[in-house]
Design a protein around this motif. Structure first.
Motif, PDB file in Angstrom:
ATOM      1  N   MET A  65       0.746  -1.164  -0.008  1.00  0.00           N
ATOM      2  CA  MET A  65      -0.012   0.031   0.011  1.00  0.00           C
ATOM      3  C   MET A  65       0.866   1.400   0.077  1.00  0.00           C
ATOM      4  SD  MET A  65      -1.549   0.467   3.718  1.00  0.00           S
ATOM      5  CE  MET A  65      -2.317  -1.188   4.021  1.00  0.00           C
ATOM      6  N   PRO A  67       3.323   2.659  -1.805  1.00  0.00           N
ATOM      7  CA  PRO A  67       3.148   3.457  -3.060  1.00  0.00           C
ATOM      8  C   PRO A  67       1.992   4.250  -3.446  1.00  0.00           C
ATOM      9  CG  PRO A  67       3.447   0.990  -3.708  1.00  0.00           C
ATOM     10  CD  PRO A  67       3.476   1.373  -2.105  1.00  0.00           C
ATOM     11  N   CYS A  68       0.864   3.546  -2.970  1.00  0.00           N
ATOM     12  CA  CYS A  68      -0.499   4.388  -3.175  1.00  0.00           C
ATOM     13  C   CYS A  68      -0.505   5.439  -2.251  1.00  0.00           C
ATOM     14  CB  CYS A  68      -1.381   3.374  -2.986  1.00  0.00           C
ATOM     15  SG  CYS A  68      -1.358   1.753  -4.027  1.00  0.00           S
ATOM     16  N   VAL A  69       0.123   5.421  -1.018  1.00  0.00           N
ATOM     17  CA  VAL A  69      -0.065   6.151  -0.023  1.00  0.00           C
ATOM     18  C   VAL A  69       0.892   7.267  -0.535  1.00  0.00           C
ATOM     19  CG1 VAL A  69       0.612   6.888   2.199  1.00  0.00           C
ATOM     20  CG2 VAL A  69      -0.439   4.602   1.721  1.00  0.00           C
ATOM     21  N   THR A  71       2.014   7.993  -3.853  1.00  0.00           N
ATOM     22  CA  THR A  71       1.398   8.658  -5.243  1.00  0.00           C
ATOM     23  C   THR A  71      -0.129   9.093  -4.885  1.00  0.00           C
ATOM     24  OG1 THR A  71       0.534   6.762  -6.076  1.00  0.00           O
ATOM     25  CG2 THR A  71       2.730   7.055  -6.222  1.00  0.00           C
ATOM     26  N   GLY A  72      -0.784   8.681  -3.955  1.00  0.00           N
ATOM     27  CA  GLY A  72      -2.265   8.911  -3.917  1.00  0.00           C
ATOM     28  C   GLY A  72      -3.196   8.100  -5.049  1.00  0.00           C
ATOM     29  N   VAL A  73      -2.306   7.070  -5.391  1.00  0.00           N
ATOM     30  CA  VAL A  73      -3.224   6.299  -6.673  1.00  0.00           C
ATOM     31  C   VAL A  73      -3.346   4.603  -6.436  1.00  0.00           C
ATOM     32  CG1 VAL A  73      -3.527   6.009  -8.919  1.00  0.00           C
ATOM     33  CG2 VAL A  73      -2.611   8.364  -8.244  1.00  0.00           C
ATOM     34  N   ALA A  74      -4.307   4.058  -6.430  1.00  0.00           N
ATOM     35  CA  ALA A  74      -4.506   2.459  -6.507  1.00  0.00           C
ATOM     36  C   ALA A  74      -5.218   2.000  -7.417  1.00  0.00           C
ATOM     37  CB  ALA A  74      -4.879   2.507  -4.932  1.00  0.00           C
ATOM     38  N   ALA A  75      -4.736   0.867  -7.735  1.00  0.00           N
ATOM     39  CA  ALA A  75      -5.229   0.119  -8.790  1.00  0.00           C
ATOM     40  C   ALA A  75      -6.455  -0.637  -7.845  1.00  0.00           C
ATOM     41  CB  ALA A  75      -4.579  -1.175  -9.097  1.00  0.00           C
ATOM     42  N   PRO A  76      -7.640  -1.219  -8.261  1.00  0.00           N
ATOM     43  CA  PRO A  76      -8.738  -1.732  -7.519  1.00  0.00           C
ATOM     44  C   PRO A  76      -8.290  -2.723  -6.708  1.00  0.00           C
ATOM     45  CG  PRO A  76      -9.208  -1.538 -10.146  1.00  0.00           C
ATOM     46  CD  PRO A  76      -7.702  -1.177  -9.661  1.00  0.00           C
ATOM     47  N   VAL A  78      -5.722  -3.189  -5.046  1.00  0.00           N
ATOM     48  CA  VAL A  78      -4.955  -2.689  -3.862  1.00  0.00           C
ATOM     49  C   VAL A  78      -5.823  -1.905  -3.051  1.00  0.00           C
ATOM     50  CG1 VAL A  78      -3.355  -0.893  -3.187  1.00  0.00           C
ATOM     51  CG2 VAL A  78      -2.663  -2.466  -4.977  1.00  0.00           C
ATOM     52  N   LEU A  79      -6.703  -1.203  -3.874  1.00  0.00           N
ATOM     53  CA  LEU A  79      -7.908  -0.471  -2.877  1.00  0.00           C
ATOM     54  C   LEU A  79      -8.913  -1.502  -2.380  1.00  0.00           C
ATOM     55  CD1 LEU A  79      -8.838   2.470  -2.900  1.00  0.00           C
ATOM     56  CD2 LEU A  79     -10.497   2.106  -4.711  1.00  0.00           C
TER      57      LEU A  79
ATOM     58  N   VAL B 106      -6.020   8.084   2.220  1.00  0.00           N
ATOM     59  CA  VAL B 106      -5.486   7.311   0.957  1.00  0.00           C
ATOM     60  C   VAL B 106      -6.436   6.501   0.240  1.00  0.00           C
ATOM     61  CG1 VAL B 106      -4.160   5.482   0.505  1.00  0.00           C
ATOM     62  CG2 VAL B 106      -3.445   6.674   2.423  1.00  0.00           C
ATOM     63  N   GLY B 109      -8.347   9.617  -1.698  1.00  0.00           N
ATOM     64  CA  GLY B 109      -7.285   9.915  -2.753  1.00  0.00           C
ATOM     65  C   GLY B 109      -7.049   8.932  -3.996  1.00  0.00           C
ATOM     66  N   ALA B 110      -6.946   7.660  -3.514  1.00  0.00           N
ATOM     67  CA  ALA B 110      -6.777   6.695  -4.639  1.00  0.00           C
ATOM     68  C   ALA B 110      -7.857   6.544  -5.367  1.00  0.00           C
ATOM     69  CB  ALA B 110      -6.249   5.402  -3.935  1.00  0.00           C
ATOM     70  N   ALA B 113      -8.462   9.298  -7.723  1.00  0.00           N
ATOM     71  CA  ALA B 113      -7.351   9.167  -8.838  1.00  0.00           C
ATOM     72  C   ALA B 113      -7.367   8.167  -9.743  1.00  0.00           C
ATOM     73  CB  ALA B 113      -5.865   9.412  -7.995  1.00  0.00           C
ATOM     74  N   TYR B 114      -7.907   7.125  -9.283  1.00  0.00           N
ATOM     75  CA  TYR B 114      -7.981   6.027 -10.297  1.00  0.00           C
ATOM     76  C   TYR B 114      -9.046   6.414 -11.263  1.00  0.00           C
ATOM     77  CZ  TYR B 114      -7.788   1.359 -12.027  1.00  0.00           C
ATOM     78  OH  TYR B 114      -7.624   0.324 -12.930  1.00  0.00           O
ATOM     79  N   VAL B 118      -4.967   7.062 -13.781  1.00  0.00           N
ATOM     80  CA  VAL B 118      -3.711   6.991 -13.573  1.00  0.00           C
ATOM     81  C   VAL B 118      -3.424   5.916 -12.584  1.00  0.00           C
ATOM     82  CG1 VAL B 118      -1.823   8.556 -13.095  1.00  0.00           C
ATOM     83  CG2 VAL B 118      -3.911   9.586 -13.544  1.00  0.00           C
ATOM     84  N   PRO B 119      -3.489   4.627 -12.944  1.00  0.00           N
ATOM     85  CA  PRO B 119      -3.151   3.595 -12.142  1.00  0.00           C
ATOM     86  C   PRO B 119      -1.808   3.375 -11.409  1.00  0.00           C
ATOM     87  CG  PRO B 119      -2.805   3.046 -14.431  1.00  0.00           C
ATOM     88  CD  PRO B 119      -3.224   4.219 -14.657  1.00  0.00           C
ATOM     89  N   CYS B 120      -2.004   2.623 -10.233  1.00  0.00           N
ATOM     90  CA  CYS B 120      -0.819   2.562  -9.499  1.00  0.00           C
ATOM     91  C   CYS B 120      -0.284   0.940  -9.841  1.00  0.00           C
ATOM     92  CB  CYS B 120      -0.991   2.705  -8.048  1.00  0.00           C
ATOM     93  SG  CYS B 120      -0.102   2.038  -6.946  1.00  0.00           S
TER      94      CYS B 120
END
Lengths: 123, 123
Positions: A65, A67-69, A71-76, A78-79, B106, B109-110, B113-114, B118-120
């Motif tokens: 988690m 990198p998502c913290v 970048t603020g971006v997460a794939a589903p 990870v979400l 998080v 934001g995530a 953003a997703y 812009v995927p992580c």
DNA sequence: GCTACCTCTGACGTCAATGTCAGTTTTCTA
DNA sequence: TAGAAAACTGACATTGACGTCAGAGGTAGC
């Protein structure tokens, strides 16, 4: 900054900091001679790691988690895990609150009972 | 009841129950052949133990406070430790609540953003 | 009384986040 | 430029709450 300073500023042992790096949780530059150098940012990062550890989240999950913290971006995927951890934390809080009630009951009862003069064998 | 039933009713493993007894946290009668027999009461006791474990309280501390939980009476020494554990639980709750806020940030934001595309990198 | 499951003790295994030690090299301070 | 203090790698130790396995005996339904 060097590892000793980071340790002091975060209250985390030098050994632990090396371990975080080993787990991929904490990055560092290296000086010519191979000593670790940290940027200011590392202080917050270490505190975050500690916080997540305290929530019972494993290194592996934190690693996932982090990198998502950042970048603020997460794939589903990870979400979904983030939501899972959130639920877990909520549950822990609820359980601790219940424990608190129990402790309060015990403390109240014990205080009162002791005042009446019936002691419990000490540890 | 026998250990298997107690395990099933509490959701705690047979091994764990034996361990609790070993630590002096859980009493049992023995049948002629040496098998453990538990009274109804044991169910609540096991749940209490689990709750205290979940609060990060060690076997030793639980052992110390259990008689007081049962009798409702505690010597000042023990009472002081109870207050200590109470503080610890309160602190844990506060920290977890802070962690929850971080996780929510998080997640919020995530998610957003997703949605913007812009995927992580997934784990 | 057979069979399948339950329980017993004892002992070693596990896992994660460090602690600790040893021997060596770097860096700071006087 | 010593000598102390700090950092390095690598490896084994620790702690707590169990998991797991082996071998032996107990118990319940048919």
């Amino acid at each position: 900054m060097r590892i000793g300073e980071l340790a002091e500023r975060t209250g985390v042992s030098v050994r632990a900091l090396r371990y975080y790096e080993e787990q991929g949780l904490l990055a560092s530059e290296r000086s010519e001679s191979g000593q670790r150098r940290y940027i200011e940012n590392a202080v917050g990062r270490v505190r975050l790691i500690q916080q997540l550890y305290a929530a019972g989240i494993s290194s592996a999950s934190i690693l996932e988690m982090l990198p998502c913290v950042v970048t603020g971006v997460a794939a589903p995927e990870v979400l979904a895990k983030l939501h899972g951890h959130r639920s877990s934390v909520v549950k822990q809080i609820e359980e601790l609150q219940e424990t608190l009630l129990q402790l309060d009951t015990v403390i109240a009862g014990a205080t009162k009972a002791y005042a009446t003069g019936v002691p419990c064998p000490p540890g």
